[in-house]
Motif scaffolding. Structure first.
Motif, short mmCIF file in Angstrom:
data_model
loop_
_atom_site.label_atom_id
_atom_site.label_comp_id
_atom_site.label_asym_id
_atom_site.label_seq_id
_atom_site.Cartn_x
_atom_site.Cartn_y
_atom_site.Cartn_z
N ALA A 84 0.83 -1.21 0.00
CA ALA A 84 0.00 0.00 0.00
C ALA A 84 0.86 1.26 0.00
O ALA A 84 0.56 2.23 -0.70
N VAL A 85 1.94 1.23 0.78
CA VAL A 85 2.85 2.38 0.81
C VAL A 85 3.49 2.56 -0.56
O VAL A 85 3.61 3.68 -1.06
N ASP A 86 3.90 1.46 -1.17
CA ASP A 86 4.53 1.54 -2.48
C ASP A 86 3.56 2.07 -3.53
O ASP A 86 3.93 2.87 -4.38
N ALA A 87 2.32 1.63 -3.46
CA ALA A 87 1.33 2.07 -4.46
C ALA A 87 0.89 3.51 -4.25
O ALA A 87 0.66 4.24 -5.22
N LEU A 104 2.45 6.04 -2.09
CA LEU A 104 3.48 7.07 -1.91
C LEU A 104 4.61 6.96 -2.93
O LEU A 104 5.25 7.98 -3.23
N GLY A 105 4.87 5.78 -3.41
CA GLY A 105 5.94 5.59 -4.39
C GLY A 105 7.29 6.06 -3.89
O GLY A 105 7.89 6.94 -4.51
N PRO A 106 7.79 5.52 -2.78
CA PRO A 106 9.08 5.98 -2.24
C PRO A 106 10.22 5.77 -3.24
O PRO A 106 10.23 4.79 -3.98
N ARG A 107 11.14 6.72 -3.26
CA ARG A 107 12.26 6.67 -4.20
C ARG A 107 13.57 6.27 -3.52
O ARG A 107 14.61 6.27 -4.14
N GLY A 162 13.38 -0.95 -2.32
CA GLY A 162 13.19 -2.18 -3.09
C GLY A 162 13.38 -3.42 -2.23
O GLY A 162 12.63 -4.40 -2.36
N VAL A 163 14.35 -3.40 -1.34
CA VAL A 163 14.58 -4.52 -0.43
C VAL A 163 13.51 -4.55 0.66
O VAL A 163 12.97 -5.61 0.99
N ALA A 164 13.20 -3.39 1.21
CA ALA A 164 12.20 -3.32 2.30
C ALA A 164 10.82 -3.73 1.80
O ALA A 164 10.03 -4.30 2.55
N TRP A 165 10.53 -3.47 0.55
CA TRP A 165 9.23 -3.84 0.00
C TRP A 165 9.13 -5.34 -0.24
O TRP A 165 8.09 -5.95 -0.02
#
Length: 89
Positions: free
Chosen positions: A33-36, A38-41, A46-49
């Protein structure tokens, strides 16, 4: 039932793996949900997701094996009382 002691839990390995399965799925869904949204850069994202998703897959496999092993155990003797939760499982 598991042995009791200062570092032992009364929960079985199946119950512990099921709890870890649920929590890892929750963490994986939160990171998705955070990736979708907020899209962290950040480079580490990538590893945490991916980490909770790998943990979910590993615990799903562990739970499946432990549950199948638990189901193949011989039934309890007729004189041994079982709780409602054990009978339902």
């Amino acid at each position: 039932m598991a042995e009791t002691g200062p570092f032992r839990s009364p929960a079985s390995a199946v119950q512990i793996s099921a709890r870890l399965l649920c929590w890892s799925l929750a963490a994986a869904m939160i990171t998705a949900a955070v990736d979708a949204s907020l899209g962290p850069r950040a480079g580490w994202w990538g590893v945490a997701w991916l980490l909770p998703w790998w943990l979910f897959g590993a615990t799903a496999l562990a739970w499946t094996v432990l549950r199948a092993r638990e189901k193949t155990d011989p039934p309890t003797p007729p004189g041994c009382a079982r709780s409602d939760w054990e009978q339902a499982a």
